[in-house]
Write an enzyme that holds these catalytic residues in place. Structure first.
Site, PDB file in Angstrom:
ATOM      1  N   GLU A  82       0.829  -1.213   0.000  1.00 49.89           N
ATOM      2  CA  GLU A  82       0.000   0.000   0.000  1.00 49.89           C
ATOM      3  C   GLU A  82       0.862   1.261   0.000  1.00 49.89           C
ATOM      4  OE1 GLU A  82      -3.046  -0.042  -0.633  1.00 49.89           O
ATOM      5  OE2 GLU A  82      -3.681  -2.098  -0.147  1.00 49.89           O
ATOM      6  N   CYS A 143      -7.580  -1.663   8.291  1.00 50.72           N
ATOM      7  CA  CYS A 143      -6.188  -1.641   7.800  1.00 50.72           C
ATOM      8  C   CYS A 143      -5.751  -0.217   7.481  1.00 50.72           C
ATOM      9  CB  CYS A 143      -6.040  -2.514   6.545  1.00 50.72           C
ATOM     10  SG  CYS A 143      -6.035  -4.261   6.921  1.00 50.72           S
ATOM     11  N   HIS A 167      -1.336  -5.608   1.888  1.00 51.46           N
ATOM     12  CA  HIS A 167      -2.560  -6.397   1.840  1.00 51.46           C
ATOM     13  C   HIS A 167      -2.267  -7.727   1.144  1.00 51.46           C
ATOM     14  CE1 HIS A 167      -5.796  -3.207   2.699  1.00 51.46           C
ATOM     15  NE2 HIS A 167      -6.076  -4.246   3.458  1.00 51.46           N
TER      16      HIS A 167
HETATM   17  N1  PCA Z   1      -8.317  -6.680   6.497  1.00 51.95           N
HETATM   18  C1  PCA Z   1      -9.203  -5.582   6.790  1.00 51.95           C
HETATM   19  C2  PCA Z   1      -9.132  -5.385   8.268  1.00 51.95           C
HETATM   20  C3  PCA Z   1      -8.513  -6.618   8.801  1.00 51.95           C
HETATM   21  C4  PCA Z   1      -7.947  -7.310   7.632  1.00 51.95           C
HETATM   22  O1  PCA Z   1      -7.236  -8.335   7.669  1.00 51.95           O
HETATM   23  C5  PCA Z   1      -8.912  -4.335   5.969  1.00 51.95           C
HETATM   24  O2  PCA Z   1      -8.421  -4.475   4.839  1.00 51.95           O
HETATM   25  O3  PCA Z   1      -9.160  -3.233   6.433  1.00 51.95           O
END
Ligand code: PCA
Length: 204
Positions: A82, A143, A167
């Site tokens: 990200e 996140c 991610h």
């Molecule tokens: N993904 C979510 C929150 C927890 C996770 O593993 C997100 O992308 O915000």
């Protein structure tokens, strides 16, 4: 040279899913020496305020040399490094608390850029045969929230500690339950995260 400390976080399962590959990956890498650092792994609840309370406590306790947060983005095909966290949160967390387009820090910047070597991580993974890309949206859920708050805190306190969020796509176990999800093996996900850690702090 002193071994660096890297705080690696993952999340608990959420929204009815039985597992979260970010948690599984963190558990596999906890206390491992990777590149020039030792990894300290911690698992966060998918709860806005509580996740921040916990991660800020660990940052105080460990004074890490880098913070790498992991989360699940089910439906994505590649590892997503990200680029940016935005000052906005939306959605209902695991405690039932719901935010509708609220600012995370009313006095904070609109957005903060990750301070990880994003391009180098992506190239390293691709060089090792793992599909990866820079993503320019971490969403508006937990996140993005923890990424924003960590970057906001480091920005105010300086000097820069590399920090950011990756991610992960769904793993095969989740795809067996939700066939629409593209999926990876936990082994490849943890290999990708190892390579990312090595890129952040290579062996001295
Ligand atoms: N993904 C979510 C929150 C927890 C996770 O593993 C997100 O992308 O915000």
């Amino acid at each position: 040279m002193r071994m660096k400390t890297l705080l690696l976080t993952g999340f608990e399962p959420f929204q009815g899913l039985p597992s979260n590959p970010s948690e599984q990956t963190v558990k596999l890498l906890h206390q491992k020496k990777i590149g020039g650092c030792r990894v300290t792994g911690r698992i966060l609840p998918v709860v806005f305020l509580e996740a921040w309370r916990q991660i800020s406590g660990w940052i105080e306790e460990l004074s890490p040399d880098a913070v790498l947060m992991l989360g699940l983005a089910a439906g994505r095909t590649k590892i997503s490094v990200e680029r940016v966290a935005i000052n906005c949160c939306a959605g209902a967390d695991s405690s039932g608390k719901q935010y509708e387009d609220a600012p995370i820090e009313p006095a904070g910047d609109d957005a903060y850029f990750a301070t990880l070597p994003l391009r180098a991580i992506v190239e390293r993974l691709k060089g090792d045969g793992l599909p990866a890309e820079i993503s320019s949206s971490a969403g508006t859920y937990v996140c993005n929230y923890v990424m924003y708050r960590v970057l906001h805190a480091f920005k105010r306190r300086g000097p820069a500690v590399p920090a950011g969020l990756i991610h992960l796509p769904a793993d095969h176990g989740l795809a067996l339950l939700q066939p629409a999800y593209p999926s990876w093996s936990i082994r490849d996900l943890s290999r990708a995260v190892r390579l990312a850690v090595e890129t952040i702090w290579p062996a001295a």
